[in-house]
Write an enzyme that holds these catalytic residues in place. Structure first.
Site, PDB file in Angstrom:
ATOM      1  N   LYS A 113       3.337 131.285  35.751  1.00 14.86           N
ATOM      2  CA  LYS A 113       2.920 130.411  34.660  1.00 14.86           C
ATOM      3  C   LYS A 113       3.662 129.198  34.309  1.00 14.86           C
ATOM      4  CE  LYS A 113       0.553 128.720  31.019  1.00 14.86           C
ATOM      5  NZ  LYS A 113      -0.697 127.952  30.975  1.00 14.86           N
ATOM      6  N   LYS A 144       7.983 105.023  54.764  1.00 13.09           N
ATOM      7  CA  LYS A 144       7.390 103.517  54.610  1.00 13.09           C
ATOM      8  C   LYS A 144       6.593 103.283  53.644  1.00 13.09           C
ATOM      9  CE  LYS A 144       4.114 103.065  57.072  1.00 13.09           C
ATOM     10  NZ  LYS A 144       2.516 102.986  56.924  1.00 13.09           N
TER      11      LYS A 144
END
Ligand code: NAD
Length: 305
Positions: free
Chosen positions: A173, A244
């Site tokens: 959790k 890029k």
């Protein structure tokens, strides 16, 4: 077999909905909260009231708690008039709170001395999920105890997972929520930059939802097919192309004076990975850098102990 009697402590936003769904499934219930008004609906449905966690534990077989955090979990379980004073051999306590894995491990040892079993079972799905029974429940502890009470969990959750030993539900959790908040941070960076650079917020958000990110491809396809198998060749999307793209986004951030902290971090990771000579591998290979920093922890599906 005698009918199981269920206790529930912490009838707030989450506990209110979860306990109502248990009651509607036909279990006899005993409830408690520091705010008695929170129990009104359950009492109307026929639930009994207990004045203390101890009193509640004495009168039920299975106890659920849904409390704010570790402080309340500790005081309700082992504080004055706590659960531990009322449990007996065979009692089962399931903590649904989002709390500390280390604490629940310690508490589990204490309860075992009384012959009682403890499961940690935090939930995900929000208040609406708690009301409608659409919660993910992540359950750590003894698997046979889990199997004994699984049908009660299914009365308020539609995705119930057994996660391993005690504390593992809480670990799942905490990791789940932290991923959510980390994602939220980079989403806000990219939304502010996109809007400042001239795109309508609705159009930008729609594109993000319609793209690979919004379709959940990272969790459902990309990570399972690449990183989680340690498979980076041939590349689905080469590292040099990913770098890029993030580089162009950072350039835009500089142009529009939008700080891009999380994105800069992502760019630096991709750059470090390029410097390993991985530019033509799948971009997810950059995640191996974190595995190294974590102490050479490998995260591969189907290989855990
Ligand atoms: P909440 O504050 O609405 O409810 C907590 C309840 O516990 C309240 O009714 C409060 O009176 C009661 N309480 C507090 N201390 C107590 C004590 N000592 N003895 C008895 N009762 C006590 O909180 P919530 O939103 O229902 O969250 C409960 C747990 O579920 C938290 O651990 C939270 O992190 C987790 N959770 C919340 C959500 C959400 O969307 N709200 C989603 C998933 C998990």
């Amino acid at each position: 077999m005698e009918k199981i009697k269920v206790g529930f402590i912490g009838l707030g936003n989450m506990g209110g909905g979860m306990s109502m769904n248990i009651a509607k499934s036909g279990y006899d219930m005993v409830v408690h909260d520091i705010n008695r008004a929170a129990a009104t609906n359950l009492l109307e449905l026929g639930a009994e009231w207990a004045d203390t966690p101890k009193e509640l534990a004495e009168s039920v077989d299975v106890i659920f708690t849904s409390l704010p955090g570790p402080t309340e979990v500790k005081s309700v379980s082992t504080g004055v008039d706590g659960l531990i004073e009322g449990v007996s051999s065979g009692s089962i306590w399931i903590d649904l709170s989002t709390s500390s894995p280390t604490l629940i491990r310690e508490l589990s040892e204490e309860f075992e001395k009384q012959g009682a079993s403890v499961l940690d079972a935090p939930v995900s799905g929000g208040v609406k999920g708690a009301q409608t029974g659409k919660l993910a429940i992540m359950v750590g502890g003894s698997e046979s105890v889990f199997n004994q009470i699984k049908s009660i969990l299914e009365s308020f959750g539609d995705k119930v997972s057994y996660t391993g030993s005690i504390g593992s539900g809480s670990i799942c959790k905490l990791m789940h929520n932290t991923i959510g908040y980390g994602m939220q941070m980079i989403i806000s960076e990219c939304l502010t930059l996109g809007v400042k650079a001239g795109v309508d917020p609705g159009n930008l958000f729609e594109c993000i939802k319609n793209g690979s990110v919004g379709r959940g491809n990272l969790l459902n396809v990309t990570l399972p097919d690449t990183y989680l198998q340690g498979k980076f060749d041939p590349p689905n999307f080469a590292l040099k192309l990913a770098r890029k793209d993030v580089s162009l986004a950072l350039e835009l951030g500089r142009e529009y004076n939008v700080p891009m902290e999380a994105a800069s971090h992502a760019y630096n990771e991709l750059t470090s990975a390029v410097n390993r000579g991985w530019e033509n591998k799948d971009s997810r290979i950059s995640l191996l850098l974190q595995e190294e920093r974590a102490g050479n922890i490998e995260v591969r599906l189907g290989q855990s102990s």
